[in-house]
Design an enzyme around this catalytic site. Structure first.
Site, short mmCIF file in Angstrom:
data_model
loop_
_atom_site.label_atom_id
_atom_site.label_comp_id
_atom_site.label_asym_id
_atom_site.label_seq_id
_atom_site.Cartn_x
_atom_site.Cartn_y
_atom_site.Cartn_z
N SER A 142 -25.09 41.59 115.27
CA SER A 142 -24.50 42.53 116.22
C SER A 142 -25.00 42.18 117.62
O SER A 142 -26.01 41.47 117.78
CB SER A 142 -24.94 43.96 115.87
OG SER A 142 -24.68 44.86 116.93
N TYR A 155 -31.26 50.42 114.09
CA TYR A 155 -30.19 49.45 113.84
C TYR A 155 -30.62 48.06 114.27
O TYR A 155 -30.42 47.08 113.55
CB TYR A 155 -28.94 49.90 114.60
CG TYR A 155 -27.69 49.10 114.32
CD1 TYR A 155 -27.11 49.09 113.07
CD2 TYR A 155 -27.06 48.39 115.34
CE1 TYR A 155 -25.95 48.37 112.81
CE2 TYR A 155 -25.90 47.68 115.10
CZ TYR A 155 -25.35 47.67 113.84
OH TYR A 155 -24.20 46.96 113.60
#
Length: 278
Positions: A142, A155
């Site tokens: 990501s 995350y």
């Protein structure tokens, strides 16, 4: 190097929706032989129907369950042999500041987003090495695996971790003719946008809804990400960007550290204003 996917055995996790489904369909269109998994049995069945005869086998399982992954890998290896391409796409998301994140948020991020891909790598990459045909490994990280995005600590723990694994394997697997791609999407229009957990925040707050809307406006489609992944495999690219804003952001962060840190702090300060009083 894998110059094209025609006839290649491709394993894809998270194939039940979003990027995983789009990548499965794009790979099928390229002539790949698909081995698909997702925790969502209904979504996985829909993808299997859409991909048709390109799917050799599919299995609904949780990639964070090492025993389940190992059993499936043993079954596949015995019946079909080693994969040519392995794609770790499955993932979940939770945001929040450190005082609002609970242990379950941290644990689920690491279990699914980091240990899940590791379970797949442990089980499917060594047979690729032993087969001696080369191949390719794709790990979907990501932008949060490159940049210090606000509220992304849990995350990012998983996505930075996957980036680290990928960076080492990039060099380690080269001697076996196995390429590695690290995919670093920014915003993507997937069901994850609507289901992401934001600890300590009311999602119905107009300011939060406005923030999510802005995110969605800048987001690219899963099909666009799938196209970038397939191209990245064919060109043996390590970093696979899906939008130029992330490419620029990462370049800027590396080249101009002080302004980057200033902007990241300001961004965190602005996001903190959305939080309820402690």
């Amino acid at each position: 190097m894998v110059k094209d996917l025609r006839g290649k055995k491709c394993l894809i996790t998270g194939a039940g929706s979003g990027i995983g489904r789009a990548t499965a369909l794009a790979s099928a269109a390229e002539g790949a032989e698909l081995f698909l998994t997702d925790i969502n049995a209904v979504g996985l069945a829909e993808t299997v129907t859409m991909a048709g005869s390109a799917v050799t086998t599919s299995k609904a399982l949780d990639v964070s369950d090492y025993d389940a992954v190992t059993a499936w890998a043993t079954e596949i290896d015995g019946a079909h042999g080693a994969m040519d391409v392995v794609m770790n796409v499955a993932g979940i998301s939770a945001w929040g500041t450190v005082e609002n994140l609970e242990h379950r948020h941290w644990k689920s991020m690491v279990d699914v987003n980091l240990m899940g891909p590791i379970h797949i790598i442990e089980n499917f990459v060594p047979p690729m090495v032993r087969a001696g045909r080369g191949g390719h490994l794709v790990n979907v990280s990501s932008a949060a695996g490159l940049l210090a995005l606000p509220w992304h600590a849990a995350y990012s723990a998983s996505k930075f971790g996957l980036r680290g694994v990928s960076e080492v394997l990039r060099f380690d697997l080269k001697r076996h003719g196995i390429g590695v791609s690290l995919v670093v999407p920014g915003g993507v229009k997937t069901p994850l946008v609507g289901t992401v957990q934001i600890a300590g925040v009311d999602r119905d707050d107009p300011r939060i809804r406005k923030l999510v809307h802005r995110f969605e406006k800048r987001a690219v489609s899963p099909e666009r990400v799938a196209e970038c992944i397939v191209r990245g495999i064919k060109k043996n690219r390590y970093l696979v960007y899906t939008s130029n804003d992330i490419r620029f952001g990462y370049w800027w962060a590396r080249k101009f550290a002080p302004p980057y840190e200033f902007v990241m702090q300001k961004a965190n300060d602005q996001f903190s204003k959305l939080l309820p009083p402690v």
